[in-house]
Design an enzyme around this catalytic site. Structure first.
Site, short mmCIF file in Angstrom:
data_model
loop_
_atom_site.label_atom_id
_atom_site.label_comp_id
_atom_site.label_asym_id
_atom_site.label_seq_id
_atom_site.Cartn_x
_atom_site.Cartn_y
_atom_site.Cartn_z
N ASP A 199 -9.15 -0.43 -6.87
CA ASP A 199 -8.22 -0.12 -5.78
C ASP A 199 -7.00 -1.03 -5.95
O ASP A 199 -7.04 -2.00 -6.70
CB ASP A 199 -8.89 -0.37 -4.42
CG ASP A 199 -7.96 -0.15 -3.24
OD1 ASP A 199 -7.28 0.91 -3.21
OD2 ASP A 199 -7.87 -1.02 -2.35
N SER A 200 -5.95 -0.73 -5.20
CA SER A 200 -4.77 -1.60 -5.19
C SER A 200 -5.12 -3.00 -4.68
O SER A 200 -4.34 -3.92 -4.87
CB SER A 200 -3.71 -1.01 -4.27
OG SER A 200 -4.18 -1.00 -2.93
N TYR A 229 0.24 -0.43 -3.01
CA TYR A 229 0.72 0.62 -3.91
C TYR A 229 1.57 1.65 -3.13
O TYR A 229 2.36 2.38 -3.72
CB TYR A 229 -0.45 1.39 -4.53
CG TYR A 229 -1.17 0.72 -5.69
CD1 TYR A 229 -0.82 -0.55 -6.16
CD2 TYR A 229 -2.22 1.39 -6.32
CE1 TYR A 229 -1.50 -1.12 -7.22
CE2 TYR A 229 -2.90 0.83 -7.39
CZ TYR A 229 -2.54 -0.44 -7.84
OH TYR A 229 -3.22 -1.00 -8.89
N GLY A 230 1.32 1.72 -1.82
CA GLY A 230 1.86 2.82 -1.01
C GLY A 230 3.36 3.00 -1.12
O GLY A 230 3.87 4.11 -0.97
N CYS A 285 -9.04 4.63 -4.17
CA CYS A 285 -7.69 4.47 -3.62
C CYS A 285 -7.05 5.86 -3.56
O CYS A 285 -6.91 6.52 -4.60
CB CYS A 285 -6.89 3.56 -4.55
SG CYS A 285 -5.18 3.32 -4.05
N THR A 326 -3.96 6.53 -2.81
CA THR A 326 -2.61 6.49 -3.37
C THR A 326 -2.66 6.57 -4.90
O THR A 326 -1.88 7.31 -5.52
CB THR A 326 -1.91 5.19 -2.93
OG1 THR A 326 -2.11 5.01 -1.52
CG2 THR A 326 -0.43 5.23 -3.22
N GLU A 380 -5.37 -7.00 3.55
CA GLU A 380 -5.36 -7.91 2.38
C GLU A 380 -5.44 -9.37 2.83
O GLU A 380 -5.97 -10.21 2.12
CB GLU A 380 -4.11 -7.68 1.53
CG GLU A 380 -4.12 -6.37 0.74
CD GLU A 380 -5.14 -6.35 -0.39
OE1 GLU A 380 -5.27 -7.34 -1.11
OE2 GLU A 380 -5.84 -5.32 -0.53
N CYS A 395 -6.66 6.21 3.73
CA CYS A 395 -6.44 5.04 2.87
C CYS A 395 -7.71 4.21 2.96
O CYS A 395 -8.24 4.01 4.06
CB CYS A 395 -5.23 4.25 3.37
SG CYS A 395 -5.08 2.60 2.63
N THR A 396 -8.19 3.74 1.82
CA THR A 396 -9.50 3.09 1.80
C THR A 396 -9.49 1.72 2.49
O THR A 396 -10.55 1.16 2.76
CB THR A 396 -10.01 2.95 0.36
OG1 THR A 396 -9.03 2.24 -0.43
CG2 THR A 396 -10.27 4.30 -0.26
N HIS A 397 -8.31 1.18 2.76
CA HIS A 397 -8.26 -0.08 3.52
C HIS A 397 -8.63 0.15 4.99
O HIS A 397 -9.17 -0.75 5.64
CB HIS A 397 -6.85 -0.68 3.46
CG HIS A 397 -6.51 -1.40 2.18
ND1 HIS A 397 -6.31 -0.75 0.99
CD2 HIS A 397 -6.35 -2.73 1.92
CE1 HIS A 397 -6.01 -1.65 0.05
NE2 HIS A 397 -6.03 -2.85 0.58
N1 DGL Z 1 -6.26 1.59 -0.50
C1 DGL Z 1 -5.24 2.43 -0.92
C2 DGL Z 1 -5.38 3.87 -0.54
O1 DGL Z 1 -6.47 4.34 -0.36
C3 DGL Z 1 -3.87 1.94 -1.23
C4 DGL Z 1 -3.16 1.16 -0.23
C5 DGL Z 1 -1.90 0.54 -0.78
O2 DGL Z 1 -2.03 -0.28 -1.67
O3 DGL Z 1 -0.82 0.89 -0.30
O4 DGL Z 1 -4.40 4.58 -0.44
#
Ligand code: DGL
Length: 273
Positions: free
Chosen positions: A18-19, A50-51, A81, A83, A159, A191-193
């Site tokens: 993931d990012s 990454y977004g 992720c 993204t 994060e 988003c996985t976060h």
């Molecule tokens: N966890 C990520 C996702 O599922 C990326 C979040 C990011 O880095 O912007 O999109």
């Protein structure tokens, strides 16, 4: 050469990236679904989020992370992720002849679940602006109204391990309120976060709103893909699989945030920058 018999596959890891730390929400479902499978997780926290990055940047990072995981022996990859999946999964599938599982916002189950006919999607702007998301809306979003919300700044809170603080709550309120005002009774965590903020999201959205994330579905999909490729670790001795964590964030913060999100103290190895 990849092992092809289930017993020989036991110690060959599945690579997950993931990012940053968000993919740990997916890794937890994979660990539960595949208790004997060794897993190796790469958190690209140095380059998160990454977004807001370009597709070229995300493709480049995804290739570097995949190369790293494959160099550690990965027999399959999970792009944990949304993204990175939207930006890079096509390129990854062209490059690597191993099973690759990606993820996308759960618009289809949300469209089936909504009673109000309005679905809210929380995701990064990279995901929401992608061709893949447009195709998803085209396929499954036509019978319902889909309201989207790019959640700038939220990934950074996670994060930093700020899951409960006032600043995180304020951001979430700002992002969720317009979706509720538009009548959404179903929220997709795209988003996985974001699953790490589920208690706060539930609190803000209230008990009548259904919240959907795709971690469990991705773990099921991975299991099927490994089964189909005869790569499933079935563990003749019933030995639990090892979980290894790698991050390129600074060592102290990587250790404390990953341990917090994983629910126990873990060792974190240094992922190349
Ligand atoms: N966890 C990520 C996702 O599922 C990326 C979040 C990011 O880095 O912007 O999109």
């Amino acid at each position: 050469m990849l092992a092809t018999s289930p017993s020989a596959s036991q110690d060959i890891p599945v690579g997950v990236f993931d990012s940053g730390v968000g993919g740990l929400s997916v890794l937890a479902h994979i660990r539960q679904a595949l208790p004997q499978q060794s897993l190796i997780y790469a958190a690209d926290s140095l380059h998160a989020p990454y977004g807001s990055k370009s597709q070229a940047f995300i493709v480049d990072r995804s290739i570097q992370l995949s190369d790293f995981l494959i160099s550690r022996g990965a027999k399959a990859l999970v792009v944990a992720c949304n993204t990175a999946t939207a930006a890079a999964i096509g390129e990854l599938r062209r490059r690597y002849a191993i099973p690759i599982v990606g993820m996308e916002p759960a618009v289809k189950p949300a469209a089936a679940a909504t009673r109000s006919g309005v679905v809210g999607v929380l995701a990064t702007s990279g995901t929401l602006l992608s061709a893949q998301f447009a195709a998803l809306l085209e396929s499954y979003g036509r019978q319902v109204r889909v309201e989207t919300q790019a959640c700038i700044g939220l990934v950074e809170c996670i994060e930093r391990g700020e899951l409960q603080g006032a600043a995180t709550r304020k951001l979430l309120q700002k992002y969720i309120a317009p979706l509720l005002e538009a009548g959404a009774d179903t929220l997709v965590l795209g988003c996985t976060h974001y699953p790490f903020l589920r208690p706060l999201i539930e609190d803000i959205a209230g008990p009548d709103v259904v919240i959907i994330d795709t971690g469990a579905a991705v773990a099921r999909q991975l299991k099927h893909r490994l089964q189909d490729a005869n790569l499933l670790a079935d563990g003749l001795a019933g030995r639990p699989g090892v979980t290894a964590f790698w991050s390129n964030a600074d060592a102290g913060s990587a250790q404390s945030v990953i341990s917090l999100l994983w629910g126990k103290s873990v060792e974190v190895l240094r992922l190349p920058d």
